[in-house]
Design a protein around this motif. Structure first.
Motif, PDB file in Angstrom:
ATOM      1  N   GLY A   6       0.928  -1.236  -0.025  1.00  0.00           N
ATOM      2  CA  GLY A   6       0.047   0.057  -0.116  1.00  0.00           C
ATOM      3  C   GLY A   6       0.825   1.302  -0.101  1.00  0.00           C
ATOM      4  N   PRO A   7       1.634   1.424   1.250  1.00  0.00           N
ATOM      5  CA  PRO A   7       2.566   2.699   1.092  1.00  0.00           C
ATOM      6  C   PRO A   7       3.442   2.633  -0.239  1.00  0.00           C
ATOM      7  N   GLY A   8       3.858   1.495  -0.688  1.00  0.00           N
ATOM      8  CA  GLY A   8       4.930   1.500  -1.717  1.00  0.00           C
ATOM      9  C   GLY A   8       4.164   1.852  -2.995  1.00  0.00           C
ATOM     10  N   ARG A   9       3.001   1.688  -3.192  1.00  0.00           N
ATOM     11  CA  ARG A   9       2.267   2.176  -4.437  1.00  0.00           C
ATOM     12  C   ARG A   9       2.289   3.670  -4.534  1.00  0.00           C
ATOM     13  N   ILE A  10       1.918   4.209  -3.354  1.00  0.00           N
ATOM     14  CA  ILE A  10       1.560   5.379  -3.407  1.00  0.00           C
ATOM     15  C   ILE A  10       2.877   6.397  -3.229  1.00  0.00           C
ATOM     16  N   HIS A  11       4.042   5.699  -2.833  1.00  0.00           N
ATOM     17  CA  HIS A  11       5.256   6.302  -3.033  1.00  0.00           C
ATOM     18  C   HIS A  11       5.683   6.486  -4.410  1.00  0.00           C
ATOM     19  N   HIS A  12       5.501   5.270  -5.140  1.00  0.00           N
ATOM     20  CA  HIS A  12       5.860   5.151  -6.526  1.00  0.00           C
ATOM     21  C   HIS A  12       5.113   6.163  -7.356  1.00  0.00           C
ATOM     22  N   CYS A  13       3.854   6.303  -7.136  1.00  0.00           N
ATOM     23  CA  CYS A  13       3.043   7.453  -7.667  1.00  0.00           C
ATOM     24  C   CYS A  13       3.531   8.981  -7.392  1.00  0.00           C
ATOM     25  N   MET A  14       3.902   9.116  -6.196  1.00  0.00           N
ATOM     26  CA  MET A  14       4.343  10.381  -5.995  1.00  0.00           C
ATOM     27  C   MET A  14       5.639  10.749  -6.523  1.00  0.00           C
ATOM     28  N   ARG A  15       6.831   9.551  -6.532  1.00  0.00           N
ATOM     29  CA  ARG A  15       7.739  10.005  -7.430  1.00  0.00           C
ATOM     30  C   ARG A  15       7.608  10.308  -8.855  1.00  0.00           C
ATOM     31  N   LEU A  16       6.518   9.277  -9.334  1.00  0.00           N
ATOM     32  CA  LEU A  16       6.230   9.364 -10.827  1.00  0.00           C
ATOM     33  C   LEU A  16       5.787  10.908 -11.146  1.00  0.00           C
ATOM     34  N   ILE A  17       5.072  11.641 -10.309  1.00  0.00           N
ATOM     35  CA  ILE A  17       4.824  12.933 -10.736  1.00  0.00           C
ATOM     36  C   ILE A  17       5.857  13.805 -10.687  1.00  0.00           C
ATOM     37  N   GLY A  18       6.926  13.575  -9.889  1.00  0.00           N
ATOM     38  CA  GLY A  18       8.128  14.340 -10.061  1.00  0.00           C
ATOM     39  C   GLY A  18       8.810  14.047 -11.427  1.00  0.00           C
ATOM     40  N   MET A  19       8.668  12.787 -11.993  1.00  0.00           N
ATOM     41  CA  MET A  19       9.504  12.325 -13.119  1.00  0.00           C
ATOM     42  C   MET A  19       8.568  13.019 -14.419  1.00  0.00           C
ATOM     43  N   ALA A  20       7.156  13.221 -14.148  1.00  0.00           N
ATOM     44  CA  ALA A  20       6.636  13.961 -15.250  1.00  0.00           C
ATOM     45  C   ALA A  20       6.862  15.258 -15.136  1.00  0.00           C
ATOM     46  N   GLU A  21       7.052  15.850 -14.115  1.00  0.00           N
ATOM     47  CA  GLU A  21       7.599  17.387 -13.857  1.00  0.00           C
ATOM     48  C   GLU A  21       8.961  17.551 -14.645  1.00  0.00           C
ATOM     49  N   ARG A  22       9.925  16.720 -14.482  1.00  0.00           N
ATOM     50  CA  ARG A  22      11.410  16.917 -14.866  1.00  0.00           C
ATOM     51  C   ARG A  22      11.033  16.666 -16.505  1.00  0.00           C
ATOM     52  N   ALA A  23      10.144  15.690 -16.914  1.00  0.00           N
ATOM     53  CA  ALA A  23       9.876  15.654 -18.548  1.00  0.00           C
ATOM     54  C   ALA A  23       9.143  16.742 -19.073  1.00  0.00           C
ATOM     55  N   ILE A  24       8.387  17.397 -18.345  1.00  0.00           N
ATOM     56  CA  ILE A  24       7.865  18.839 -18.774  1.00  0.00           C
ATOM     57  C   ILE A  24       8.909  19.732 -18.915  1.00  0.00           C
ATOM     58  N   GLU A  25       9.686  19.900 -17.862  1.00  0.00           N
ATOM     59  CA  GLU A  25      10.845  20.856 -17.785  1.00  0.00           C
ATOM     60  C   GLU A  25      11.712  20.695 -19.024  1.00  0.00           C
ATOM     61  N   LEU A  26      12.141  19.298 -19.149  1.00  0.00           N
ATOM     62  CA  LEU A  26      13.179  19.154 -20.531  1.00  0.00           C
ATOM     63  C   LEU A  26      12.439  19.474 -21.789  1.00  0.00           C
ATOM     64  N   MET A  27      11.091  19.002 -21.675  1.00  0.00           N
ATOM     65  CA  MET A  27      10.084  19.389 -22.983  1.00  0.00           C
ATOM     66  C   MET A  27      10.213  20.931 -23.554  1.00  0.00           C
ATOM     67  N   CYS A  28       9.912  21.889 -22.351  1.00  0.00           N
ATOM     68  CA  CYS A  28       9.994  23.399 -22.538  1.00  0.00           C
ATOM     69  C   CYS A  28      10.959  23.589 -22.828  1.00  0.00           C
ATOM     70  N   ARG A  29      12.317  23.229 -22.304  1.00  0.00           N
ATOM     71  CA  ARG A  29      13.959  23.881 -22.551  1.00  0.00           C
ATOM     72  C   ARG A  29      14.005  23.487 -23.712  1.00  0.00           C
ATOM     73  N   ARG A  30      13.768  22.223 -24.496  1.00  0.00           N
ATOM     74  CA  ARG A  30      14.076  21.927 -25.761  1.00  0.00           C
ATOM     75  C   ARG A  30      13.122  23.006 -26.756  1.00  0.00           C
ATOM     76  N   ALA A  31      11.978  22.947 -26.439  1.00  0.00           N
ATOM     77  CA  ALA A  31      11.021  23.791 -27.374  1.00  0.00           C
ATOM     78  C   ALA A  31      11.517  25.018 -27.335  1.00  0.00           C
ATOM     79  N   VAL A  32      12.111  25.873 -26.597  1.00  0.00           N
ATOM     80  CA  VAL A  32      12.565  27.151 -26.623  1.00  0.00           C
ATOM     81  C   VAL A  32      13.920  27.095 -27.286  1.00  0.00           C
ATOM     82  N   SER A  33      14.703  26.222 -27.427  1.00  0.00           N
ATOM     83  CA  SER A  33      16.250  26.316 -27.668  1.00  0.00           C
ATOM     84  C   SER A  33      16.474  25.533 -29.219  1.00  0.00           C
ATOM     85  N   ARG A  34      15.360  24.810 -29.623  1.00  0.00           N
ATOM     86  CA  ARG A  34      15.518  24.070 -30.893  1.00  0.00           C
ATOM     87  C   ARG A  34      14.452  24.742 -32.035  1.00  0.00           C
TER      88      ARG A  34
END
Length: 404
Positions: free
Chosen positions: A260-288
């Motif tokens: 139970g706790p393991g599943r929610i911990h994974h989902c918490m971290r997944l949101i951070g992974m998505a935020e990192r991906a969005i950041e990389l997407m935006c940086r790429r979009a404005v520089s390429r």
């Protein structure tokens, strides 16, 4: 439901964000350089140990454990935004904060179900970051999504238990600092209650009959920081009866409490992974630039970024609701919500990372960006801790009961 961060969460969040900026992100490339020079890829780069010492000095240590005697004593709602931040550097940050799986789940099991001697011998060094551990449940010969299928046999012989079986994708087992396995097997394979056939037992790595055979790759990655994922054989491995966790037949219930706790911990971290991906997407979009204008001026890119932002905000609210419910009505009372986030979060984050990869072109597939590794990790979580379809089946049955 009030999801506003309280004073303690805000204070820890500020310290953790600063720690990430000042220490973790700058160390990502350095850790890989140091690993390439190590005698074994499973050895720990020096910078990781330095970061662990710094995290402990700053009080950013064992944040995941709600038990105040052993951990930070945070609620799920307090820990959620902190775990999200660590998800932005999923290989390095959880490790250096001593908040990485499978150690987190194993520490929770020992804290909740272990006896005094087991906690002294194994929990204390895990809490101190002196050793690592592994959780041995999944097997190659059966559908391990149904834990009643497992075939590993734990047979009592006088004052010892004899463990026989074959496991794979045992996270953490390749790390030379992994000193202990929590093994799930059947002590009563013919028992009438299929959920009382299983038990959990502590098996030290150096026990005769324990063989770590090989590292299992995940989409070609070996997940060195997590200690890899190994195939492990237990061939009549003997341990004292005092190594049993809890009681015979209690393994299935312990597994559910752990997941139970393991599943929610994974989902918490997944949101951070998505935020990192969005950041990389935006940086790429404005520089390429492509076809005479910046990618940020392409309409389809606008759609990808907007959809990603909306999705992350939705997921975060669902995860926070689940955390709040776990805190207020317990894991059992939040069962539907835990399954909902386990279904929704990995698949949505996979889609966000996939768009970010597409925006990076060939670079998105390479080791030069974090995206391919993020994708592998997120996609794996559509299987780990129970595949999506198992959770969909259970959740749908619960909904249908309302109308039966």
């Amino acid at each position: 439901m009030d999801f506003a961060y309280d004073a303690r969460t805000e204070e820890l969040r500020g310290r953790l964000l600063a720690f990430m900026d000042e220490h973790v992100y700058p160390a990502e490339a350095l850790a890989e350089e140091q690993r390439a020079a190590l005698a074994s890829p499973w050895d720990t780069p020096a910078v990781v140990e330095e970061l662990k010492a710094e995290a402990r000095r700053q009080g950013l240590w064992n944040l995941f454990l709600p038990d105040e005697e052993y951990g930070a004593g945070l609620t799920n709602l307090q820990y959620a935004p902190l775990a999200e931040i660590t998800g932005r550097s999923p290989q390095l940050a959880p490790t250096v904060l001593n908040c990485s799986a499978p150690d987190t789940g194993n520490m929770e099991v020992l804290a909740q179900f272990g006896d005094d001697a087991q906690r002294k011998q194994w929990l204390e060094p895990l809490l101190a970051g002196e050793i690592r551990s592994a959780f041995a449940m999944t097997e190659p010969e059966v559908a391990s999504s149904d834990a009643t299928n497992i075939t590993t046999f734990i047979r009592r012989d006088g004052d010892e238990y004899v463990v026989t079986g074959r496991k794979w994708y045992i996270s953490g087992a390749m790390n030379p600092d992994c000193k202990i396995f929590i093994v799930m097997g059947k002590t009563d394979p013919d028992g009438p209650d299929i959920r009382r056939q299983q038990s959990m037992i502590l098996v030290p790595r150096d026990t005769p009959g324990v063989t770590v055979k090989r590292a299992m790759k995940v989409f070609g990655y070996e997940d060195h920081y997590h200690g890899g994922h190994a195939e492990v054989v237990f061939d009549d491995a003997r341990v004292p009866v005092t190594n049993l966790i809890g009681e015979e037949g209690g393994g299935f219930a312990i597994a559910q409490a752990r997941l139970g706790p393991g599943r929610i911990h994974h989902c918490m971290r997944l949101i951070g992974m998505a935020e990192r991906a969005i950041e990389l997407m935006c940086r790429r979009a404005v520089s390429r630039e492509a076809f005479g204008k910046a990618l940020a001026q392409q309409g389809v890119v606008h759609n990808w970024i907007a959809d990603a932002r909306v999705t992350v905000e939705q997921l975060r609210l669902l995860v926070l609701k689940t955390a709040w419910m776990m805190d207020t009505v317990g894991n059992r009372g939040a069962h539907t919500e835990i399954q909902a986030i386990k279904i929704a979060t990995p698949r949505a984050v996979v889609d966000i990372i996939d768009r970010a990869i597409q925006l990076h072109g060939a670079g998105g597939l390479s080791q030069d960006f974090l995206l391919a590794e993020l994708y592998a990790g997120a996609r794996t979580l559509m299987i780990a801790d129970g595949p999506d379809e198992v959770h969909q089946r259970s959740l749908a049955r619960r909904e249908l009961r309302k109308y039966a």
